[in-house]
Design a protein around this motif. Structure first.
Motif, PDB file in Angstrom:
ATOM      1  N   GLU A 259       0.858  -1.190   0.000  1.00  0.00           N
ATOM      2  CA  GLU A 259       0.000   0.000   0.000  1.00  0.00           C
ATOM      3  C   GLU A 259       0.897   1.244   0.000  1.00  0.00           C
ATOM      4  N   PRO A 260       1.679   1.455  -1.081  1.00  0.00           N
ATOM      5  CA  PRO A 260       2.684   2.516  -1.049  1.00  0.00           C
ATOM      6  C   PRO A 260       2.111   3.918  -0.867  1.00  0.00           C
ATOM      7  N   GLU A 261       1.018   4.221  -1.522  1.00  0.00           N
ATOM      8  CA  GLU A 261       0.464   5.573  -1.412  1.00  0.00           C
ATOM      9  C   GLU A 261      -0.053   5.839  -0.007  1.00  0.00           C
ATOM     10  N   GLU A 262      -0.772   4.879   0.551  1.00  0.00           N
ATOM     11  CA  GLU A 262      -1.279   5.057   1.908  1.00  0.00           C
ATOM     12  C   GLU A 262      -0.123   5.163   2.901  1.00  0.00           C
ATOM     13  N   PHE A 263       0.861   4.289   2.741  1.00  0.00           N
ATOM     14  CA  PHE A 263       2.018   4.311   3.643  1.00  0.00           C
ATOM     15  C   PHE A 263       2.738   5.649   3.557  1.00  0.00           C
ATOM     16  N   ARG A 264       3.009   6.089   2.352  1.00  0.00           N
ATOM     17  CA  ARG A 264       3.724   7.358   2.167  1.00  0.00           C
ATOM     18  C   ARG A 264       2.940   8.514   2.781  1.00  0.00           C
ATOM     19  N   SER A 265       1.652   8.537   2.578  1.00  0.00           N
ATOM     20  CA  SER A 265       0.817   9.612   3.122  1.00  0.00           C
ATOM     21  C   SER A 265       0.865   9.629   4.643  1.00  0.00           C
ATOM     22  N   ILE A 266       0.774   8.437   5.262  1.00  0.00           N
ATOM     23  CA  ILE A 266       0.777   8.347   6.720  1.00  0.00           C
ATOM     24  C   ILE A 266       2.103   8.808   7.291  1.00  0.00           C
ATOM     25  N   VAL A 267       3.200   8.265   6.742  1.00  0.00           N
ATOM     26  CA  VAL A 267       4.512   8.542   7.313  1.00  0.00           C
ATOM     27  C   VAL A 267       4.963   9.970   6.999  1.00  0.00           C
ATOM     28  N   ALA A 268       4.794  10.410   5.751  1.00  0.00           N
ATOM     29  CA  ALA A 268       5.206  11.758   5.385  1.00  0.00           C
ATOM     30  C   ALA A 268       4.408  12.789   6.164  1.00  0.00           C
ATOM     31  N   GLY A 269       3.124  12.538   6.352  1.00  0.00           N
ATOM     32  CA  GLY A 269       2.309  13.459   7.146  1.00  0.00           C
ATOM     33  C   GLY A 269       2.807  13.579   8.562  1.00  0.00           C
ATOM     34  N   PHE A 270       3.178  12.443   9.161  1.00  0.00           N
ATOM     35  CA  PHE A 270       3.699  12.449  10.519  1.00  0.00           C
ATOM     36  C   PHE A 270       5.016  13.200  10.609  1.00  0.00           C
ATOM     37  N   LEU A 271       5.903  12.984   9.636  1.00  0.00           N
ATOM     38  CA  LEU A 271       7.226  13.582   9.681  1.00  0.00           C
ATOM     39  C   LEU A 271       7.185  15.098   9.488  1.00  0.00           C
ATOM     40  N   THR A 272       6.169  15.600   8.811  1.00  0.00           N
ATOM     41  CA  THR A 272       6.147  17.026   8.472  1.00  0.00           C
ATOM     42  C   THR A 272       5.162  17.840   9.301  1.00  0.00           C
TER      43      THR A 272
END
Length: 275
Positions: A259-272
Protein backbone atom coordinates in the motif's frame (compact mmCIF):
# COMPACT_ATOMS: atom_id res chain seq x y z
CA UNK A 1 26.48 5.71 -0.63
CA UNK A 2 29.54 5.37 1.58
CA UNK A 3 31.34 3.65 4.41
CA UNK A 4 31.94 5.12 7.84
CA UNK A 5 33.71 3.79 10.92
CA UNK A 6 31.60 3.05 13.99
CA UNK A 7 32.59 3.29 17.65
CA UNK A 8 34.66 0.09 17.59
CA UNK A 9 36.21 0.62 14.17
CA UNK A 10 33.76 -1.62 12.28
CA UNK A 11 33.19 -0.25 8.77
CA UNK A 12 29.50 0.20 8.05
CA UNK A 13 27.77 1.07 4.79
CA UNK A 14 24.79 3.29 4.10
CA UNK A 15 22.81 4.13 0.96
CA UNK A 16 21.14 7.48 0.30
CA UNK A 17 18.05 8.12 -1.82
CA UNK A 18 16.05 11.22 -2.64
CA UNK A 19 16.37 14.73 -1.27
CA UNK A 20 15.12 16.84 1.60
CA UNK A 21 15.26 16.36 5.37
CA UNK A 22 17.13 13.20 6.36
CA UNK A 23 15.38 10.08 7.65
CA UNK A 24 17.69 7.32 8.85
CA UNK A 25 16.08 3.92 8.18
CA UNK A 26 17.01 0.70 9.97
CA UNK A 27 16.11 -2.64 8.34
CA UNK A 28 14.70 -5.68 10.11
CA UNK A 29 15.40 -9.38 10.02
CA UNK A 30 17.57 -9.18 11.96
CA UNK A 31 20.13 -9.40 9.22
CA UNK A 32 18.15 -8.32 6.18
CA UNK A 33 20.04 -6.39 3.53
CA UNK A 34 18.76 -2.80 3.73
CA UNK A 35 18.11 -2.87 -0.01
CA UNK A 36 14.72 -4.49 0.61
CA UNK A 37 13.47 -1.18 2.03
CA UNK A 38 13.66 0.33 -1.45
CA UNK A 39 12.36 3.90 -1.47
CA UNK A 40 9.83 3.11 1.29
CA UNK A 41 6.82 3.62 -0.92
CA UNK A 42 8.15 6.81 -2.48
CA UNK A 43 9.09 8.49 0.78
CA UNK A 44 12.27 9.65 -0.96
CA UNK A 45 10.23 12.17 -2.97
CA UNK A 46 10.45 14.67 -0.10
CA UNK A 47 13.05 13.15 2.22
CA UNK A 48 16.63 11.95 1.97
CA UNK A 49 16.51 8.31 3.01
CA UNK A 50 19.67 7.11 4.69
CA UNK A 51 19.49 3.31 4.65
CA UNK A 52 21.94 1.88 7.17
CA UNK A 53 23.35 -1.59 6.54
CA UNK A 54 23.70 -2.94 10.10
CA UNK A 55 26.90 -4.68 11.12
CA UNK A 56 27.32 -8.16 9.62
CA UNK A 57 24.57 -7.28 7.13
CA UNK A 58 24.54 -6.23 3.49
CA UNK A 59 27.72 -4.36 2.58
CA UNK A 60 28.74 -3.63 6.18
CA UNK A 61 31.60 -5.30 8.00
CA UNK A 62 31.44 -7.88 10.77
CA UNK A 63 33.00 -7.01 14.13
CA UNK A 64 35.62 -9.28 15.66
CA UNK A 65 33.44 -9.57 18.75
CA UNK A 66 30.04 -10.87 17.66
CA UNK A 67 28.45 -9.78 20.94
CA UNK A 68 28.68 -6.27 19.53
CA UNK A 69 25.81 -7.13 17.16
CA UNK A 70 23.09 -6.92 19.81
CA UNK A 71 20.40 -4.35 19.08
CA UNK A 72 21.49 -2.32 22.10
CA UNK A 73 25.05 -2.17 20.77
CA UNK A 74 23.78 -1.34 17.28
CA UNK A 75 22.16 1.79 18.72
CA UNK A 76 25.73 3.03 19.08
CA UNK A 77 26.12 2.64 15.32
CA UNK A 78 23.21 5.02 14.78
CA UNK A 79 24.98 7.62 16.91
CA UNK A 80 28.20 7.10 14.95
CA UNK A 81 26.24 7.57 11.70
CA UNK A 82 24.63 10.78 13.02
CA UNK A 83 28.05 12.17 13.83
CA UNK A 84 29.40 11.09 10.44
CA UNK A 85 26.52 12.86 8.66
CA UNK A 86 27.00 15.99 10.74
CA UNK A 87 23.38 16.09 11.90
CA UNK A 88 22.39 17.79 15.14
CA UNK A 89 19.33 15.52 15.24
CA UNK A 90 17.64 13.01 12.97
CA UNK A 91 14.29 11.46 12.23
CA UNK A 92 14.57 7.70 12.65
CA UNK A 93 12.58 4.86 11.07
CA UNK A 94 12.91 1.24 12.15
CA UNK A 95 11.24 -1.70 10.45
CA UNK A 96 10.41 -4.94 12.27
CA UNK A 97 13.44 -5.99 14.35
CA UNK A 98 15.11 -2.69 13.47
CA UNK A 99 12.48 -1.01 15.63
CA UNK A 100 14.28 -2.36 18.71
CA UNK A 101 17.49 -0.59 17.73
CA UNK A 102 15.52 2.57 16.94
CA UNK A 103 13.74 2.60 20.29
CA UNK A 104 16.95 1.97 22.21
CA UNK A 105 18.67 4.81 20.39
CA UNK A 106 15.78 7.21 21.07
CA UNK A 107 15.78 6.24 24.76
CA UNK A 108 19.51 6.88 25.06
CA UNK A 109 19.65 10.02 22.88
CA UNK A 110 16.24 11.74 23.14
CA UNK A 111 17.81 15.10 22.27
CA UNK A 112 19.13 13.64 19.00
CA UNK A 113 15.79 12.33 17.67
CA UNK A 114 13.12 14.53 16.12
CA UNK A 115 10.51 11.89 15.28
CA UNK A 116 10.47 8.11 15.53
CA UNK A 117 8.64 5.88 13.04
CA UNK A 118 8.26 2.18 13.90
CA UNK A 119 6.92 0.08 11.04
CA UNK A 120 5.44 -3.32 11.97
CA UNK A 121 7.64 -3.36 15.09
CA UNK A 122 8.39 -6.68 16.77
CA UNK A 123 7.95 -5.23 20.27
CA UNK A 124 9.33 -2.81 22.82
CA UNK A 125 12.57 -4.46 23.99
CA UNK A 126 12.11 -7.99 22.61
CA UNK A 127 9.80 -9.92 20.27
CA UNK A 128 6.25 -9.71 21.66
CA UNK A 129 3.82 -11.40 19.27
CA UNK A 130 0.47 -12.67 20.49
CA UNK A 131 0.34 -16.30 19.34
CA UNK A 132 -3.47 -16.38 19.55
CA UNK A 133 -3.70 -13.35 17.25
CA UNK A 134 -1.17 -14.85 14.83
CA UNK A 135 -3.09 -18.13 14.67
CA UNK A 136 -6.28 -16.24 13.88
CA UNK A 137 -4.62 -14.12 11.20
CA UNK A 138 -3.21 -17.21 9.51
CA UNK A 139 -6.43 -19.21 9.77
CA UNK A 140 -8.29 -16.35 8.10
CA UNK A 141 -6.34 -17.10 4.90
CA UNK A 142 -7.61 -20.71 4.67
CA UNK A 143 -9.51 -20.12 1.42
CA UNK A 144 -6.39 -19.03 -0.49
CA UNK A 145 -4.75 -21.56 -2.85
CA UNK A 146 -1.33 -21.50 -1.18
CA UNK A 147 -2.74 -22.08 2.31
CA UNK A 148 -2.57 -25.92 2.55
CA UNK A 149 1.16 -25.98 1.76
CA UNK A 150 1.91 -23.04 4.06
CA UNK A 151 -0.10 -24.57 6.91
CA UNK A 152 1.71 -27.90 6.47
CA UNK A 153 5.08 -26.10 6.56
CA UNK A 154 4.07 -24.23 9.70
CA UNK A 155 3.18 -27.52 11.40
CA UNK A 156 6.55 -29.00 10.46
CA UNK A 157 8.35 -25.93 11.83
CA UNK A 158 6.56 -26.33 15.15
CA UNK A 159 7.59 -29.98 15.28
CA UNK A 160 11.19 -29.13 14.44
CA UNK A 161 11.36 -31.36 11.38
CA UNK A 162 12.61 -30.47 7.90
CA UNK A 163 14.85 -27.69 6.65
CA UNK A 164 13.96 -24.47 8.53
CA UNK A 165 15.01 -22.23 5.63
CA UNK A 166 12.80 -24.07 3.15
CA UNK A 167 9.89 -24.26 5.59
CA UNK A 168 10.15 -20.53 6.28
CA UNK A 169 10.07 -19.90 2.54
CA UNK A 170 6.85 -21.93 2.29
CA UNK A 171 5.09 -19.98 5.07
CA UNK A 172 6.10 -16.59 3.64
CA UNK A 173 2.62 -15.92 2.16
CA UNK A 174 1.33 -15.53 5.72
CA UNK A 175 3.54 -12.46 6.11
CA UNK A 176 1.85 -10.51 3.31
CA UNK A 177 -1.62 -9.01 3.07
CA UNK A 178 -1.90 -10.33 -0.51
CA UNK A 179 0.24 -13.06 -2.05
CA UNK A 180 0.69 -11.83 -5.62
CA UNK A 181 3.45 -11.87 -8.22
CA UNK A 182 4.51 -8.46 -6.95
CA UNK A 183 4.88 -9.56 -3.36
CA UNK A 184 6.60 -12.80 -4.42
CA UNK A 185 9.28 -10.74 -6.16
CA UNK A 186 9.70 -8.53 -3.09
CA UNK A 187 9.82 -11.53 -0.73
CA UNK A 188 12.42 -13.51 -2.65
CA UNK A 189 14.64 -10.79 -4.17
CA UNK A 190 17.76 -12.80 -5.16
CA UNK A 191 20.22 -9.87 -5.16
CA UNK A 192 19.97 -9.19 -1.44
CA UNK A 193 22.84 -10.48 0.70
CA UNK A 194 21.88 -13.25 3.18
CA UNK A 195 22.49 -12.91 6.92
CA UNK A 196 25.01 -15.11 8.75
CA UNK A 197 23.24 -17.84 10.75
CA UNK A 198 24.57 -16.66 14.13
CA UNK A 199 23.33 -13.08 13.80
CA UNK A 200 19.78 -13.58 15.05
CA UNK A 201 20.92 -14.90 18.42
CA UNK A 202 23.49 -12.13 18.79
CA UNK A 203 20.98 -9.42 17.91
CA UNK A 204 18.39 -10.52 20.47
CA UNK A 205 20.99 -10.98 23.24
CA UNK A 206 20.31 -7.42 24.43
CA UNK A 207 18.96 -7.10 27.95
CA UNK A 208 16.87 -4.47 29.70
CA UNK A 209 13.23 -3.48 30.01
CA UNK A 210 11.25 -1.27 27.66
CA UNK A 211 12.11 2.40 28.08
CA UNK A 212 9.49 5.03 27.19
CA UNK A 213 10.74 7.85 24.98
CA UNK A 214 9.36 11.37 24.98
CA UNK A 215 9.70 12.17 21.27
CA UNK A 216 6.73 11.87 18.89
CA UNK A 217 6.34 8.23 17.86
CA UNK A 218 4.33 6.66 15.03
CA UNK A 219 3.68 2.91 15.21
CA UNK A 220 2.42 1.39 11.95
CA UNK A 221 0.93 -2.11 11.98
CA UNK A 222 -0.25 -4.32 9.13
CA UNK A 223 -3.76 -5.58 9.77
CA UNK A 224 -2.99 -8.85 7.92
CA UNK A 225 0.57 -9.29 9.18
CA UNK A 226 0.85 -13.00 9.90
CA UNK A 227 4.53 -12.70 10.89
CA UNK A 228 4.25 -10.46 13.94
CA UNK A 229 0.59 -9.38 14.12
CA UNK A 230 -0.66 -6.03 15.41
CA UNK A 231 -0.11 -6.67 19.12
CA UNK A 232 3.54 -5.55 19.24
CA UNK A 233 2.67 -2.23 17.59
CA UNK A 234 -0.15 -1.74 20.08
CA UNK A 235 2.25 -2.40 22.96
CA UNK A 236 4.75 0.03 21.48
CA UNK A 237 2.11 2.74 21.09
CA UNK A 238 1.00 2.24 24.70
CA UNK A 239 4.60 2.41 25.94
CA UNK A 240 5.59 5.81 24.60
CA UNK A 241 3.66 8.84 25.92
CA UNK A 242 3.60 10.75 22.62
CA UNK A 243 2.87 7.76 20.39
CA UNK A 244 0.05 7.08 18.00
CA UNK A 245 -0.95 3.82 16.35
CA UNK A 246 -2.05 3.37 12.73
CA UNK A 247 -3.23 -0.04 11.52
CA UNK A 248 -3.17 -0.41 7.74
CA UNK A 249 -6.00 -2.90 7.46
CA UNK A 250 -5.06 -4.65 4.20
CA UNK A 251 -1.29 -4.69 4.59
CA UNK A 252 1.10 -7.32 5.84
CA UNK A 253 4.59 -7.01 7.29
CA UNK A 254 5.94 -4.63 4.60
CA UNK A 255 3.12 -2.12 4.13
CA UNK A 256 5.10 0.22 1.88
CA UNK A 257 5.24 -2.53 -0.76
CA UNK A 258 1.55 -3.40 -0.71
CA UNK A 259 0.00 0.00 0.00
CA UNK A 260 2.68 2.52 -1.05
CA UNK A 261 0.46 5.57 -1.41
CA UNK A 262 -1.28 5.06 1.91
CA UNK A 263 2.02 4.31 3.64
CA UNK A 264 3.72 7.36 2.17
CA UNK A 265 0.82 9.61 3.12
CA UNK A 266 0.78 8.35 6.72
CA UNK A 267 4.51 8.54 7.31
CA UNK A 268 5.21 11.76 5.39
CA UNK A 269 2.31 13.46 7.15
CA UNK A 270 3.70 12.45 10.52
CA UNK A 271 7.23 13.58 9.68
CA UNK A 272 6.15 17.03 8.47
CA UNK A 273 3.42 17.96 10.94
CA UNK A 274 4.17 20.72 13.49
CA UNK A 275 5.67 19.50 16.75
Amino acid sequence: MAFFSSHDGTRLWYDTLGGGPAVVALPGGPGLDAGYLGDLGGLDAHHTLVLLHPRATGRSGTPTDRTGCSFADQARDVEALRRHLGLDALDLLGHSAGSLTAQRYAAEHPDRVGRLVLVTPVGRAAREPDEVELAALRAARADEPWYPDAAAAEAELRLGVGDPAELTRRITPFFWGRWTERTRRAAFAPALAPAPPWLRGAFYASTGAARPVGVPVLAVAGGRDGLIGTTPARLVAACHPRARLVVMAEAGHRPWVEEPEEFRSIVAGFLTEPS
